[in-house]
Scaffold this motif. Structure first.
Motif, PDB file in Angstrom:
ATOM      1  N   ILE A  45     -15.428  -0.349  -7.736  1.00 46.33           N
ATOM      2  CA  ILE A  45     -15.282  -1.721  -7.266  1.00 46.33           C
ATOM      3  C   ILE A  45     -16.638  -2.409  -7.167  1.00 46.33           C
ATOM      4  O   ILE A  45     -16.803  -3.575  -7.569  1.00 46.33           O
ATOM      5  N   LEU A  46     -17.620  -1.712  -6.646  1.00 45.89           N
ATOM      6  CA  LEU A  46     -18.967  -2.285  -6.558  1.00 45.89           C
ATOM      7  C   LEU A  46     -19.521  -2.590  -7.949  1.00 45.89           C
ATOM      8  O   LEU A  46     -20.109  -3.650  -8.189  1.00 45.89           O
ATOM      9  N   LEU A  89      -6.127   4.495  -2.798  1.00 43.29           N
ATOM     10  CA  LEU A  89      -6.077   5.299  -1.578  1.00 43.29           C
ATOM     11  C   LEU A  89      -4.774   6.090  -1.512  1.00 43.29           C
ATOM     12  O   LEU A  89      -4.761   7.267  -1.118  1.00 43.29           O
ATOM     13  N   LEU A 121     -12.462   8.930  -3.485  1.00 43.09           N
ATOM     14  CA  LEU A 121     -12.682   7.690  -2.741  1.00 43.09           C
ATOM     15  C   LEU A 121     -14.074   7.134  -3.032  1.00 43.09           C
ATOM     16  O   LEU A 121     -14.265   5.921  -3.146  1.00 43.09           O
ATOM     17  N   VAL A 122     -15.040   8.020  -3.150  1.00 42.82           N
ATOM     18  CA  VAL A 122     -16.412   7.601  -3.463  1.00 42.82           C
ATOM     19  C   VAL A 122     -16.468   6.983  -4.852  1.00 42.82           C
ATOM     20  O   VAL A 122     -17.088   5.936  -5.068  1.00 42.82           O
ATOM     21  N   ALA A 144      -7.741  -0.912  -4.471  1.00 43.99           N
ATOM     22  CA  ALA A 144      -8.204   0.065  -3.481  1.00 43.99           C
ATOM     23  C   ALA A 144      -7.021   0.665  -2.725  1.00 43.99           C
ATOM     24  O   ALA A 144      -6.997   1.872  -2.449  1.00 43.99           O
ATOM     25  N   GLY A 186     -13.960   5.604  -6.469  1.00 38.21           N
ATOM     26  CA  GLY A 186     -13.249   4.334  -6.430  1.00 38.21           C
ATOM     27  C   GLY A 186     -14.091   3.215  -5.836  1.00 38.21           C
ATOM     28  O   GLY A 186     -14.108   2.093  -6.344  1.00 38.21           O
ATOM     29  N   GLY A 187     -14.805   3.532  -4.764  1.00 33.87           N
ATOM     30  CA  GLY A 187     -15.699   2.540  -4.162  1.00 33.87           C
ATOM     31  C   GLY A 187     -16.788   2.118  -5.122  1.00 33.87           C
ATOM     32  O   GLY A 187     -17.132   0.932  -5.240  1.00 33.87           O
ATOM     33  N   ALA A 188     -17.336   3.096  -5.849  1.00 30.71           N
ATOM     34  CA  ALA A 188     -18.376   2.798  -6.838  1.00 30.71           C
ATOM     35  C   ALA A 188     -17.825   1.920  -7.952  1.00 30.71           C
ATOM     36  O   ALA A 188     -18.513   1.021  -8.453  1.00 30.71           O
TER      37      ALA A 188
END
Length: 292
Positions: free
Chosen positions: A124-125, A105, A117-118, A101, A120-122
């Motif tokens: 990781i989840l 970033l 960023l969205v 992350a 990347g977050g998805a």
């Protein structure tokens, strides 16, 4: 207590071509579009490698505490073989996700691609809930979807976008092609694990399809991956260099079609990983040459 070499093996380094190849293709595609940036490419590679390691440790942890790793054939299972404390393996997974992350970033900020960023977050989840949580989707036959989307489409197109803020036919074709090979790697892995997964209630796509149809799926995925190279060559003919990697597909395909099982399929995994890396290097090189 697990040794350093066991921790390294637990990270499953043989799976790392799944992280390296998409970034090579994406960077080659960025050069073909006239805006390649090696620094951004290295950052994307760091993100991909850390996510892959994080996924591997997360799978080790989640499968281990569920007891689905105890009868598997293949690499070291830190939790399943009681080599490491489950909590420490979980920390290793989240540490890899954290640094992925952080690198992501940095790449997003430098390239001013804030919407990633969205994504990347998805990523990781999705990496955690592949085998983690109360209803892991990897246990329901959707693992190949995750691999195709994040180690194919997102990895390649994200790499291209951060360098060029543009996409073309070759970018999409490369993303689809390497994503399909990544799927074939997972299909071969799950083909090997059908007996154990069936007993523990893990309903992977291989379990759902059965032995023979899973073997056919493996072959179809590789054929389509090379069809994607042909499509990429429509935009940049030098991309057809990637077709040379087809020679490396012959041994694993023969082994799969011959009915290899158990430990004999480990060689298929090794061969498919090698194929994926060479595919990525040759296709990325072909796209890079389009500017020469």
């Amino acid at each position: 207590m697990a040794t350093l070499s066991q921790w390294v093996e637990g990270a499953r380094p043989r799976t790392l071509p799944a992280a390296v190849s998409p970034v090579i293709i994406g960077t080659g595609s960025a050069y073909a579009l006239g805006h390649g940036n090696p620094g951004y490419g290295l950052l994307a590679l760091l993100v991909a490698l850390l996510l892959q390691v994080g996924v591997n440790y997360a799978n080790d942890y989640s499968d281990g505490i569920r007891g689905t790793d105890q009868q598997r054939v293949g690499p070291v299972r830190l939790v399943g073989q009681h080599l490491a404390d489950p909590g420490n393996v979980k920390i290793a997974a989240f540490s890899a996700f954290f640094f992925a992350a952080l690198a992501g970033l940095t790449l997003v900020a430098l390239s001013e691609s804030w919407w990633l960023l969205v994504v990347g977050g998805a990523a990781i989840l999705a990496a955690w809930y592949y085998t983690g949580g109360s209803r892991p989707y990897g246990y329901s036959g959707f693992g190949e979807v995750f691999v195709f989307v994040f180690f194919g489409l997102v990895a390649v197109l994200g790499t291209v976008w951060t360098q060029t803020h543009a996409l073309d036919l070759a970018s999409w074709a490369g993303a689809v092609g390497v994503g399909l090979i990544a799927c074939s790697l997972l299909v071969a892995n799950n083909l090997r694990d059908i007996p154990g997964d069936s007993e523990t209630g893990k309903r992977t796509m291989a379990v759902r399809l059965g032995d023979q149809r899973t073997r056919l799926l493996y072959v179809v995925l590789l054929v389509l991956a090379f069809a994607a190279v042909i499509v990429a060559g429509v935009a940049h003919p030098t991309a057809w260099i990637g077709l040379l990697a087809a020679a490396l597909a012959v041994p694993p395909v023969r082994r799969v079609r011959s009915g290899a099982q158990g430990r004999d399929l480990v060689e298929v995994l090794v061969g498919t990983g090698r194929l994926q890396l060479v595919y990525g290097v040759l296709l990325g090189l072909g796209l890079w040459l389009a500017t020469r």
